[in-house]
Write a protein that holds these residues in place. Structure first.
Motif, PDB file in Angstrom:
ATOM      1  N   ILE A 145       4.456  30.456 -23.445  1.00 14.76           N
ATOM      2  CA  ILE A 145       3.742  29.360 -22.770  1.00 14.76           C
ATOM      3  C   ILE A 145       3.694  28.146 -23.705  1.00 14.76           C
ATOM      4  CG2 ILE A 145       1.322  30.037 -23.307  1.00 14.76           C
ATOM      5  CD1 ILE A 145       0.644  29.109 -20.437  1.00 14.76           C
ATOM      6  N   ILE A 146       3.544  28.386 -24.984  1.00 11.08           N
ATOM      7  CA  ILE A 146       3.593  27.299 -25.977  1.00 11.08           C
ATOM      8  C   ILE A 146       4.928  26.568 -25.852  1.00 11.08           C
ATOM      9  CG2 ILE A 146       3.949  26.946 -28.473  1.00 11.08           C
ATOM     10  CD1 ILE A 146       1.583  28.844 -28.962  1.00 11.08           C
ATOM     11  N   SER A 147       5.989  27.351 -25.724  1.00  8.67           N
ATOM     12  CA  SER A 147       7.325  26.787 -25.604  1.00  8.67           C
ATOM     13  C   SER A 147       7.462  25.964 -24.313  1.00  8.67           C
ATOM     14  CB  SER A 147       8.320  27.948 -25.635  1.00  8.67           C
ATOM     15  OG  SER A 147       9.616  27.495 -25.563  1.00  8.67           O
ATOM     16  N   LEU A 148       6.958  26.503 -23.196  1.00 15.42           N
ATOM     17  CA  LEU A 148       7.040  25.777 -21.921  1.00 15.42           C
ATOM     18  C   LEU A 148       6.220  24.480 -21.932  1.00 15.42           C
ATOM     19  CD1 LEU A 148       6.823  28.672 -19.283  1.00 15.42           C
ATOM     20  CD2 LEU A 148       8.807  27.245 -19.790  1.00 15.42           C
ATOM     21  N   LEU A 149       5.169  24.462 -22.740  1.00 11.51           N
ATOM     22  CA  LEU A 149       4.336  23.251 -22.811  1.00 11.51           C
ATOM     23  C   LEU A 149       4.921  22.214 -23.771  1.00 11.51           C
ATOM     24  CD1 LEU A 149       0.825  24.970 -22.792  1.00 11.51           C
ATOM     25  CD2 LEU A 149       1.774  23.555 -20.977  1.00 11.51           C
ATOM     26  N   GLY A 150       6.062  22.555 -24.371  1.00 10.91           N
ATOM     27  CA  GLY A 150       6.749  21.582 -25.219  1.00 10.91           C
ATOM     28  C   GLY A 150       6.423  21.672 -26.696  1.00 10.91           C
ATOM     29  N   TYR A 151       5.848  22.792 -27.125  1.00 10.83           N
ATOM     30  CA  TYR A 151       5.490  22.940 -28.540  1.00 10.83           C
ATOM     31  C   TYR A 151       6.313  24.013 -29.254  1.00 10.83           C
ATOM     32  CZ  TYR A 151       1.291  20.255 -27.402  1.00 10.83           C
ATOM     33  OH  TYR A 151       0.425  19.283 -26.999  1.00 10.83           O
ATOM     34  N   ARG A 152       7.484  24.318 -28.721  1.00  9.36           N
ATOM     35  CA  ARG A 152       8.278  25.383 -29.334  1.00  9.36           C
ATOM     36  C   ARG A 152       8.618  25.045 -30.786  1.00  9.36           C
ATOM     37  NH1 ARG A 152      13.637  27.864 -26.638  1.00  9.36           N
ATOM     38  NH2 ARG A 152      14.533  28.805 -28.488  1.00  9.36           N
ATOM     39  N   PRO A 153       8.262  25.914 -31.731  1.00  9.36           N
ATOM     40  CA  PRO A 153       8.528  25.595 -33.131  1.00  9.36           C
ATOM     41  C   PRO A 153       9.992  25.848 -33.512  1.00  9.36           C
ATOM     42  CG  PRO A 153       7.490  27.732 -32.977  1.00  9.36           C
ATOM     43  CD  PRO A 153       7.588  27.210 -31.571  1.00  9.36           C
ATOM     44  N   GLU A 154      10.420  25.182 -34.553  1.00  8.22           N
ATOM     45  CA  GLU A 154      11.772  25.389 -35.091  1.00  8.22           C
ATOM     46  C   GLU A 154      11.739  26.629 -35.997  1.00  8.22           C
ATOM     47  OE1 GLU A 154      15.158  25.687 -35.773  1.00  8.22           O
ATOM     48  OE2 GLU A 154      15.080  23.623 -34.999  1.00  8.22           O
ATOM     49  N   VAL A 155      12.529  27.643 -35.652  1.00  6.40           N
ATOM     50  CA  VAL A 155      12.548  28.834 -36.512  1.00  6.40           C
ATOM     51  C   VAL A 155      13.959  29.232 -36.933  1.00  6.40           C
ATOM     52  CG1 VAL A 155      10.342  29.858 -35.805  1.00  6.40           C
ATOM     53  CG2 VAL A 155      12.376  30.348 -34.454  1.00  6.40           C
ATOM     54  N   GLU A 156      14.948  28.450 -36.518  1.00  2.00           N
ATOM     55  CA  GLU A 156      16.337  28.758 -36.895  1.00  2.00           C
ATOM     56  C   GLU A 156      16.687  28.115 -38.239  1.00  2.00           C
ATOM     57  OE1 GLU A 156      18.298  30.868 -35.322  1.00  2.00           O
ATOM     58  OE2 GLU A 156      16.883  31.188 -33.672  1.00  2.00           O
ATOM     59  N   LYS A 157      16.073  26.961 -38.523  1.00  3.55           N
ATOM     60  CA  LYS A 157      16.323  26.262 -39.789  1.00  3.55           C
ATOM     61  C   LYS A 157      15.034  25.584 -40.254  1.00  3.55           C
ATOM     62  CE  LYS A 157      18.385  22.332 -37.285  1.00  3.55           C
ATOM     63  NZ  LYS A 157      18.123  22.464 -35.919  1.00  3.55           N
ATOM     64  N   CYS A 158      15.106  24.945 -41.430  1.00  2.45           N
ATOM     65  CA  CYS A 158      13.895  24.289 -41.937  1.00  2.45           C
ATOM     66  C   CYS A 158      13.529  23.124 -41.005  1.00  2.45           C
ATOM     67  CB  CYS A 158      14.134  23.792 -43.363  1.00  2.45           C
ATOM     68  SG  CYS A 158      12.793  22.740 -43.965  1.00  2.45           S
ATOM     69  N   SER A 159      12.254  23.062 -40.613  1.00  2.00           N
ATOM     70  CA  SER A 159      11.834  22.030 -39.659  1.00  2.00           C
ATOM     71  C   SER A 159      11.718  20.649 -40.306  1.00  2.00           C
ATOM     72  CB  SER A 159      10.505  22.409 -39.013  1.00  2.00           C
ATOM     73  OG  SER A 159       9.525  22.589 -40.008  1.00  2.00           O
ATOM     74  N   VAL A 160      11.827  20.600 -41.641  1.00  2.00           N
ATOM     75  CA  VAL A 160      11.743  19.295 -42.311  1.00  2.00           C
ATOM     76  C   VAL A 160      13.149  18.764 -42.633  1.00  2.00           C
ATOM     77  CG1 VAL A 160      10.799  18.026 -44.290  1.00  2.00           C
ATOM     78  CG2 VAL A 160       9.499  19.923 -43.277  1.00  2.00           C
ATOM     79  N   CYS A 161      13.946  19.580 -43.377  1.00  4.55           N
ATOM     80  CA  CYS A 161      15.253  19.064 -43.825  1.00  4.55           C
ATOM     81  C   CYS A 161      16.433  19.582 -42.998  1.00  4.55           C
ATOM     82  CB  CYS A 161      15.469  19.397 -45.308  1.00  4.55           C
ATOM     83  SG  CYS A 161      15.712  21.158 -45.594  1.00  4.55           S
ATOM     84  N   ASN A 162      16.168  20.481 -42.037  1.00  5.29           N
ATOM     85  CA  ASN A 162      17.223  21.052 -41.179  1.00  5.29           C
ATOM     86  C   ASN A 162      18.206  21.965 -41.907  1.00  5.29           C
ATOM     87  OD1 ASN A 162      16.392  20.027 -38.755  1.00  5.29           O
ATOM     88  ND2 ASN A 162      17.545  18.116 -39.002  1.00  5.29           N
ATOM     89  N   ASN A 163      17.950  22.275 -43.176  1.00  5.96           N
ATOM     90  CA  ASN A 163      18.851  23.190 -43.884  1.00  5.96           C
ATOM     91  C   ASN A 163      18.538  24.636 -43.525  1.00  5.96           C
ATOM     92  OD1 ASN A 163      20.430  21.300 -45.186  1.00  5.96           O
ATOM     93  ND2 ASN A 163      18.948  21.092 -46.873  1.00  5.96           N
TER      94      ASN A 163
END
Ligand SMILES: [Zn+2]
Length: 252
Positions: A145-163
């Motif tokens: 539901i968090i994801s559907l509300l538009g708050y899906r977190p980044e967990v594939e890579k670093c959410s700051v530097c994208n590495n």
């Protein structure tokens, strides 16, 4: 003439009011969340009684008055009877209702949330789940539901530097919206420590891999980390979401 509205609804909560009345919290196919007033429903003779209760899918009919919506008819589509028979399932069902209720305050049609609710409660009712798997279903619903509300977190890579993340040192920041690598740590981000197993659980959820997510075994400490970031992110998104709701109401 009074207009009658008919819609499919999932009933996730109820509150007794006055001597014989009740207010049902429902999520509907057509209108999103509604709170429906059921007059005299707790009287033995009420014809509405058999058609509506907590954890039912029903077809409901209501009229819109000046101050409230009043139930005029209710027919069961499906009664999720196993949930009521199992105290843990009942508790998880209640918790899921609370999560829904805390995020969705106003009426807004949302087919995806309706579908998620239906899927979640069907699983809770029909699948043969262990205690741990029941608890996981609550988190599965929460993150979806968090994801559907538009708050899906980044967990594939670093959410700051994208590495790429190094499995040996991963952190999580509500503020930056996901996983954070060691290089990007800063006082401002207020990170929680997380590990690769907890990240794995989140990845499975966002890939909609329920069968795998419900069965995968991880250590007790990893389980605790997962729970900790889930609860922390829940309260973080909830406060952000309710301030958005207030802004929307002010704009109306
Ligand atoms: Zn980084």
């Amino acid at each position: 003439m009074t207009t009658r509205y008919k819609t499919q609804a999932f009933i996730f909560g109820k509150n007794d009011v006055n001597e014989f009345d009740r207010i049902f919290s429902v999520f509907t196919d057509e209108f999103g969340r509604l709170d429906i007033f059921a007059k005299a429903i707790r009287k033995g003779v009420s014809k509405l009684r058999s058609g509506i209760d907590t954890f039912y899918f029903s077809e409901i009919e209501f009229i819109q008055g000046k101050r409230r919506k009043t139930l005029t008819d209710a027919v069961i589509i499906e009664k999720l009877k196993n949930i009521g028979k199992n105290p843990l399932k009942f508790k998880i069902g209640h918790n899921i209702g609370e999560i829904l209720s805390s995020f969705i305050i106003g009426e807004e049609r949302d087919k995806d949330i309706f579908k998620l609710l239906k899927e979640t409660f069907d699983r809770l009712d029909k699948e043969n789940l262990t205690d741990r798997q029941c608890a996981r279903l609550e988190y599965y619903f929460l993150w979806n539901i968090i994801s559907l509300l538009g708050y899906r977190p980044e967990v594939e890579k670093c959410s700051v530097c994208n590495n790429k993340l190094n499995p040996e040192s991963i952190y999580f920041s509500n503020k930056s919206g996901g996983a954070v690598c060691k290089k990007c740590l800063s006082d401002d981000l207020k990170v929680l420590i997380i590990n690769s197993d907890a990240v794995k659980l989140l990845r499975l959820i966002f890939k909609k891999e329920w069968p795998l997510f419900c069965k995968i075994k991880i250590s007790g400490p990893s389980q605790k980390l997962f729970k900790k970031i889930s609860d922390s992110y829940y309260f973080y998104t909830l406060s952000d979401n309710s301030s958005k709701n207030i802004l929307m109401r002010k704009a109306e």
